[in-house]
Design a protein around this motif. Structure first.
Motif, PDB file in Angstrom:
ATOM      1  N   TYR A  32     -38.493   3.780  16.104  1.00 18.94           N
ATOM      2  CA  TYR A  32     -38.600   2.342  16.327  1.00 18.94           C
ATOM      3  C   TYR A  32     -40.060   1.928  16.522  1.00 18.94           C
ATOM      4  N   VAL A  33     -40.394   0.737  16.049  1.00 22.50           N
ATOM      5  CA  VAL A  33     -41.659   0.105  16.432  1.00 22.50           C
ATOM      6  C   VAL A  33     -41.505  -0.337  17.887  1.00 22.50           C
ATOM      7  N   MET A  34     -42.559  -0.126  18.659  1.00 24.89           N
ATOM      8  CA  MET A  34     -42.516  -0.451  20.084  1.00 24.89           C
ATOM      9  C   MET A  34     -43.586  -1.475  20.418  1.00 24.89           C
ATOM     10  N   ALA A  35     -43.367  -2.193  21.510  1.00 28.75           N
ATOM     11  CA  ALA A  35     -44.323  -3.243  21.890  1.00 28.75           C
ATOM     12  C   ALA A  35     -44.314  -3.456  23.391  1.00 28.75           C
ATOM     13  N   TRP A  36     -45.393  -4.039  23.850  1.00 28.58           N
ATOM     14  CA  TRP A  36     -45.478  -4.566  25.205  1.00 28.58           C
ATOM     15  C   TRP A  36     -45.644  -6.085  25.109  1.00 28.58           C
ATOM     16  N   PHE A  37     -44.862  -6.792  25.890  1.00 30.54           N
ATOM     17  CA  PHE A  37     -44.958  -8.230  26.037  1.00 30.54           C
ATOM     18  C   PHE A  37     -45.265  -8.532  27.499  1.00 30.54           C
ATOM     19  N   ARG A  38     -45.666  -9.761  27.763  1.00 32.97           N
ATOM     20  CA  ARG A  38     -45.839 -10.171  29.153  1.00 32.97           C
ATOM     21  C   ARG A  38     -45.463 -11.639  29.307  1.00 32.97           C
ATOM     22  N   GLN A  39     -45.054 -11.968  30.521  1.00 35.84           N
ATOM     23  CA  GLN A  39     -44.713 -13.349  30.826  1.00 35.84           C
ATOM     24  C   GLN A  39     -45.283 -13.704  32.187  1.00 35.84           C
ATOM     25  N   THR A  50     -48.577  -3.837  19.991  1.00 44.11           N
ATOM     26  CA  THR A  50     -47.502  -3.162  19.276  1.00 44.11           C
ATOM     27  C   THR A  50     -48.013  -1.853  18.707  1.00 44.11           C
ATOM     28  N   ILE A  51     -47.078  -0.959  18.420  1.00 44.12           N
ATOM     29  CA  ILE A  51     -47.443   0.340  17.862  1.00 44.12           C
ATOM     30  C   ILE A  51     -46.371   0.777  16.874  1.00 44.12           C
ATOM     31  N   SER A  52     -46.807   1.311  15.734  1.00 44.45           N
ATOM     32  CA  SER A  52     -45.868   1.796  14.732  1.00 44.45           C
ATOM     33  C   SER A  52     -45.151   3.038  15.236  1.00 44.45           C
ATOM     34  N   TRP A  53     -44.074   3.432  14.534  1.00 44.00           N
ATOM     35  CA  TRP A  53     -43.309   4.567  15.022  1.00 44.00           C
ATOM     36  C   TRP A  53     -44.106   5.867  14.917  1.00 44.00           C
ATOM     37  N   THR A  54     -45.067   5.922  13.989  1.00 44.98           N
ATOM     38  CA  THR A  54     -45.910   7.112  13.893  1.00 44.98           C
ATOM     39  C   THR A  54     -47.043   7.087  14.907  1.00 44.98           C
ATOM     40  N   GLY A  55     -47.338   5.925  15.440  1.00 50.79           N
ATOM     41  CA  GLY A  55     -48.429   5.807  16.398  1.00 50.79           C
ATOM     42  C   GLY A  55     -49.787   5.560  15.773  1.00 50.79           C
ATOM     43  N   ASP A  56     -49.840   5.471  14.447  1.00 49.37           N
ATOM     44  CA  ASP A  56     -51.148   5.360  13.817  1.00 49.37           C
ATOM     45  C   ASP A  56     -51.575   3.920  13.534  1.00 49.37           C
ATOM     46  N   TYR A  95     -43.086  -6.383  29.793  1.00 49.39           N
ATOM     47  CA  TYR A  95     -41.843  -5.894  29.217  1.00 49.39           C
ATOM     48  C   TYR A  95     -42.123  -4.945  28.057  1.00 49.39           C
ATOM     49  N   CYS A  96     -41.328  -3.915  27.964  1.00 50.15           N
ATOM     50  CA  CYS A  96     -41.319  -3.023  26.819  1.00 50.15           C
ATOM     51  C   CYS A  96     -40.240  -3.500  25.853  1.00 50.15           C
ATOM     52  N   ALA A  97     -40.523  -3.439  24.554  1.00 51.00           N
ATOM     53  CA  ALA A  97     -39.564  -3.866  23.547  1.00 51.00           C
ATOM     54  C   ALA A  97     -39.534  -2.872  22.394  1.00 51.00           C
ATOM     55  N   ALA A  98     -38.378  -2.808  21.734  1.00 51.35           N
ATOM     56  CA  ALA A  98     -38.205  -1.898  20.596  1.00 51.35           C
ATOM     57  C   ALA A  98     -37.479  -2.613  19.476  1.00 51.35           C
ATOM     58  N   ASP A  99     -37.832  -2.242  18.251  1.00 51.92           N
ATOM     59  CA  ASP A  99     -37.202  -2.884  17.103  1.00 51.92           C
ATOM     60  C   ASP A  99     -37.371  -2.001  15.878  1.00 51.92           C
ATOM     61  N   ARG A 100     -36.409  -2.079  14.972  1.00 49.68           N
ATOM     62  CA  ARG A 100     -36.493  -1.296  13.739  1.00 49.68           C
ATOM     63  C   ARG A 100     -37.099  -2.139  12.626  1.00 49.68           C
ATOM     64  N   ARG A 101     -38.305  -2.645  12.855  1.00 48.32           N
ATOM     65  CA  ARG A 101     -39.001  -3.416  11.835  1.00 48.32           C
ATOM     66  C   ARG A 101     -39.912  -2.514  11.038  1.00 48.32           C
ATOM     67  N   SER A 102     -40.309  -3.004   9.869  1.00 46.75           N
ATOM     68  CA  SER A 102     -41.085  -2.143   8.980  1.00 46.75           C
ATOM     69  C   SER A 102     -42.553  -2.068   9.373  1.00 46.75           C
ATOM     70  N   THR A 103     -43.085  -3.124   9.992  1.00 42.87           N
ATOM     71  CA  THR A 103     -44.486  -3.119  10.388  1.00 42.87           C
ATOM     72  C   THR A 103     -44.596  -3.600  11.830  1.00 42.87           C
ATOM     73  N   PRO A 104     -45.577  -3.078  12.567  1.00 44.56           N
ATOM     74  CA  PRO A 104     -45.697  -3.416  13.989  1.00 44.56           C
ATOM     75  C   PRO A 104     -46.486  -4.692  14.236  1.00 44.56           C
ATOM     76  N   THR A 105     -46.143  -5.771  13.548  1.00 44.81           N
ATOM     77  CA  THR A 105     -46.870  -7.018  13.742  1.00 44.81           C
ATOM     78  C   THR A 105     -46.534  -7.625  15.102  1.00 44.81           C
ATOM     79  N   LEU A 106     -47.472  -8.398  15.618  1.00 42.74           N
ATOM     80  CA  LEU A 106     -47.276  -9.006  16.930  1.00 42.74           C
ATOM     81  C   LEU A 106     -46.222 -10.103  16.896  1.00 42.74           C
ATOM     82  N   TYR A 107     -46.166 -10.820  15.797  1.00 46.94           N
ATOM     83  CA  TYR A 107     -45.262 -11.954  15.708  1.00 46.94           C
ATOM     84  C   TYR A 107     -44.282 -11.745  14.563  1.00 46.94           C
ATOM     85  N   GLY A 108     -43.207 -12.489  14.550  1.00 46.47           N
ATOM     86  CA  GLY A 108     -42.207 -12.362  13.504  1.00 46.47           C
ATOM     87  C   GLY A 108     -40.819 -12.483  14.085  1.00 46.47           C
ATOM     88  N   ALA A 109     -39.904 -11.721  13.518  1.00 49.76           N
ATOM     89  CA  ALA A 109     -38.513 -11.786  13.965  1.00 49.76           C
ATOM     90  C   ALA A 109     -38.376 -11.326  15.411  1.00 49.76           C
TER      91      ALA A 109
END
Length: 124
Positions: A32-39, A50-56, A95-109
């Motif tokens: 999964y692509v992973m991310a940190w959010f804050r509020q 955000t970080i890709s599943w490979t970490g690169d 907050y930590c978040a996870a999603d099966r998206r193709s690219t680790p962009t900050l914004y989107g779905a």
């Protein structure tokens, strides 16, 4: 189903450091692509990194570039965010978040899975 548990928040003085951790569990979570959010109080939740599943591949919001570093350890199903040179405006629930998206962009779905959050408070 993916479960995310954050830890590492706390109270720190401006200029200090914290390292947030996110323990992920679930099938194929390491892909999964992973991310940190804050509020922050009275504000909308915003993506921080955000970080890709490979970490690169990583992305950061402009306000934290050069101060925060996101990383992951897929063998341990862990995601981290090292936060240095903290400022009072970094105060928020993170907050930590996870999603099966193709690219680790900050914004989107919308992101599929969320943790409960950890409070970070930076005093001036």
């Amino acid at each position: 189903q993916v479960q995310l548990v954050e830890s590492g928040g706390g109270l720190v003085q401006a200029g200090g450091s914290l390292r947030l951790s996110c323990a992920a569990s679930g099938r194929f979570v390491s892909t999964y692509v992973m991310a940190w959010f804050r509020q922050a109080p009275g504000k909308d939740r915003e993506p921080v990194a955000t970080i890709s599943w490979t970490g690169d591949t990583t992305y950061y919001t402009d306000s934290v570039k050069g101060r925060f570093t996101i990383s992951r350890n897929n063998a341990r199903n862990m995601v981290y965010m090292q936060m240095n040179s903290l400022k009072p405006e970094d105060t928020a629930v993170y907050y930590c978040a996870a999603d099966r998206r193709s690219t680790p962009t900050l914004y989107g779905a919308a992101w599929q899975y969320w943790g409960q959050g950890t409070q970070v408070t930076v005093s001036s």
